[in-house]
Each structure stands twice: as C-alpha cells, then as structure tokens.
Design an enzyme around this catalytic site. Structure first.
Site, PDB file in Angstrom:
ATOM      1  N   SER A 163       0.805  -1.215   0.000  1.00 22.93           N
ATOM      2  CA  SER A 163       0.000   0.000   0.000  1.00 22.93           C
ATOM      3  C   SER A 163       0.840   1.268   0.000  1.00 22.93           C
ATOM      4  O   SER A 163       0.289   2.368  -0.008  1.00 22.93           O
ATOM      5  CB  SER A 163      -0.943   0.014   1.216  1.00 22.93           C
ATOM      6  OG  SER A 163      -0.207   0.009   2.423  1.00 22.93           O
ATOM      7  N   THR A 204      -6.519   7.744   7.391  1.00 23.98           N
ATOM      8  CA  THR A 204      -6.320   6.473   6.708  1.00 23.98           C
ATOM      9  C   THR A 204      -7.660   5.988   6.169  1.00 23.98           C
ATOM     10  O   THR A 204      -8.707   6.503   6.524  1.00 23.98           O
ATOM     11  CB  THR A 204      -5.716   5.420   7.660  1.00 23.98           C
ATOM     12  OG1 THR A 204      -5.308   4.275   6.920  1.00 23.98           O
ATOM     13  CG2 THR A 204      -6.722   4.989   8.716  1.00 23.98           C
ATOM     14  N   GLY A 205      -7.611   4.981   5.308  1.00 28.27           N
ATOM     15  CA  GLY A 205      -8.830   4.409   4.764  1.00 28.27           C
ATOM     16  C   GLY A 205      -9.165   4.958   3.395  1.00 28.27           C
ATOM     17  O   GLY A 205      -8.276   5.360   2.636  1.00 28.27           O
TER      18      GLY A 205
END
Length: 291
Positions: free
Chosen positions: A33, A200-201
């Site tokens: 990521s 985040t996310g």
C-alpha cells in the site's frame, strides 16, 4: 498499516524524522500500500502520492509520481527547492529525475500477479472496494488491502509540529486518481500551537470533509485530540449514511502537548506511539461501528 505518532526529543529536525519514518515502508517490498511493490492502478502503473508539512508553513507534495521509490523525499524537495507546494504526474516524475532520484520500476512480481488476477473480473468503472474483490488474503478493514497508507505526526519537547503521509493509493484505482493522502487538510494537517492530524482508509471520504484540517480545527476550538477524531468520524457517518457501509476511515491526532487521539469507522486501525525516551506502544483505535 500502522500510523505513527512521534514525540520527538529536542535537538533534531522534525522534517528529518518524519521523512526517515516514511521512507521505511516506502522501501518495503512486503507492503503493498506504500511505495515499492505498491499495487498498481487499473492500467498496471504504480503511482505514488505523498505530502510533508511543518508548522511554519512549509509544505511539499507529489501525486501520481512514477518510477521513484521515495515519494516523501521528492515531496520534501518540492517544499525546499521550488516555489510550489504540489507537483503531479509527469511533471513530478521529471522533477524527481532532475533532483537525482534514481529511476526504478515499482511493480514487483507479487503486485503484478495480484493485478493480473484482478483483471480477470475487473469492470473499468469507479466502484468502492472493487480493488480487493476475489483477492487472497481477503479485505480486512484497515488491512494492507484496504487502500491503506502511512502517516506520521511528530512534535518536539517544546511543542513544535511536523507530519508526513505517503501511499501508493487505492489498489487498481482509475489512472489519475488521487486520494486524500497528498492533500494538505485532507490526509495531513499540522498547525503551530494546536497540533496535527492524519487519516487512513478510503481517501474519497476524507477529502469530502477536509478531514485532517477539521480535526485540527476542532482541537483549536477546545476539543481534545480524541474528541476531535471522534467528531469527524461521526460527521462522515452521518453525512454519508449507507454509502460508507463496509468502508474504513480513520484519523490520528497529536496535540502540541503530546496527547494522542485516534478513532475510526470500523475496527482494525492500528497506530504506534513513540515517546521521547524511544519507547513505542502499538495500539488499536476505537471504532464507531463493529466489524
């Protein structure tokens, strides 16, 4: 992946600290990521986004950067060596070459294999969480397949602040997609005398509300770091309703006194707090919803 909140000892450069911290996952081939070995976009190109910021108005960011491992370091060069705050795409990549950053392919065999597996059932249209359908391991909220990223917040003993955020973005995103991570006020925000926040996310949900700037604004208005994180998560849930069902969004905040807050929509947001003595504690953020 974890986010980090760093209570930095006096005498060093905060920008050095947050850059060095971000460079670790950028170079890690097992982290899909961020940086090297990040999952590519729908066309098979790995593109990186990053931002670095201090509390004296210093800002540098890059988006859709290609063939360069350390996006955070390129972002720092934007801050220190250009009159701009944000370079994107071909221009950002050309700037990286001009600054001496080596050209290196970011697509590893593992990431290419995952992309080719996704292609078998892919529909070329924006669709929440389509990047992880059918992949093994399955999507877990806040996990490596959940369009995660790395954000860092740091402070000196006297309360000065800096932060960094770096990501390869949503797996198998549309080419040209930019999430919250490199955008000041969305993925990262720091303010002198108040504190900082990072997120985040799913970035689209953060950018809708300028999430990190909102957290800092709440702290400026008197909320604690924890209260500020909870306020923005609850606001997103109320604003979006069923549209964010099964979606992860989380925030981490650090005030100028060293108090930490964290909150997320779904369980699984892990963060680390390192104190001035170098002791690190890994924690899981409380969540608004259950898994």
């Amino acid at each position: 992946m974890p986010r980090h909140s760093h209570d930095f000892a006096a005498g060093g450069s905060l920008i050095d600290a947050v850059e060095a911290g971000a460079m670790v996952p950028e170079a890690d081939p097992t982290n899909h990521s961020v940086g090297y070995s990040g999952y590519p976009d729908r066309d098979g190109h790995v593109t990186l986004d990053a931002v670095i910021m201090d509390d004296a108005g210093g800002v540098g960011a890059v988006a859709a950067l290609e063939d360069t491992v350390h996006a955070i370091s390129v972002a720092r060069r934007v801050m220190e060596r250009t009159p701009h705050t944000f370079l994107v795409g071909e221009g950002a990549t050309r700037f990286a070459r001009d600054q001496g950053f080596p050209q290196q392919s970011l697509l590893t065999p593992d990431s290419e294999k995952a992309w080719r597996e996704w292609l078998k059932t892919a529909k070329y249209q924006p669709e929440a969480n389509s990047e992880v359908r059918g992949l093994k391991p399955a999507r877990t909220p806040g996990g490596a397949l959940d369009h995660d990223t790395i954000g860092l917040l740091a402070r000196t003993a006297d309360g000065r602040m800096a932060g960094a955020c770096t990501t390869s973005g949503m797996a198998f995103k549309m080419r040209g997609r930019v999430g919250d991570s490199p955008q000041v006020g969305s993925g990262l925000y720091v303010e002198a005398g108040v504190g900082g926040a990072t997120s985040t996310g799913l970035g689209e949900e953060v950018t809708r509300v300028a999430g990190s700037a909102r957290v800092v604004a709440s702290m400026r208005g008197g909320a604690t770091a924890q209260q500020a994180c909870e306020e923005v998560v609850r606001h997103i849930a109320k604003l979006r309703g069923d549209a964010i069902r099964g979606v992860q969004v989380g925030f981490l905040a650090l005030d100028n006194k060293g108090n930490v807050g964290a909150f997320c929509l779904l369980p699984g947001f892990t963060y680390a707090v390192t104190d001035a003595a170098g002791r690190t504690t890994v924690l899981k953020a409380a969540s608004l919803f259950k898994a």
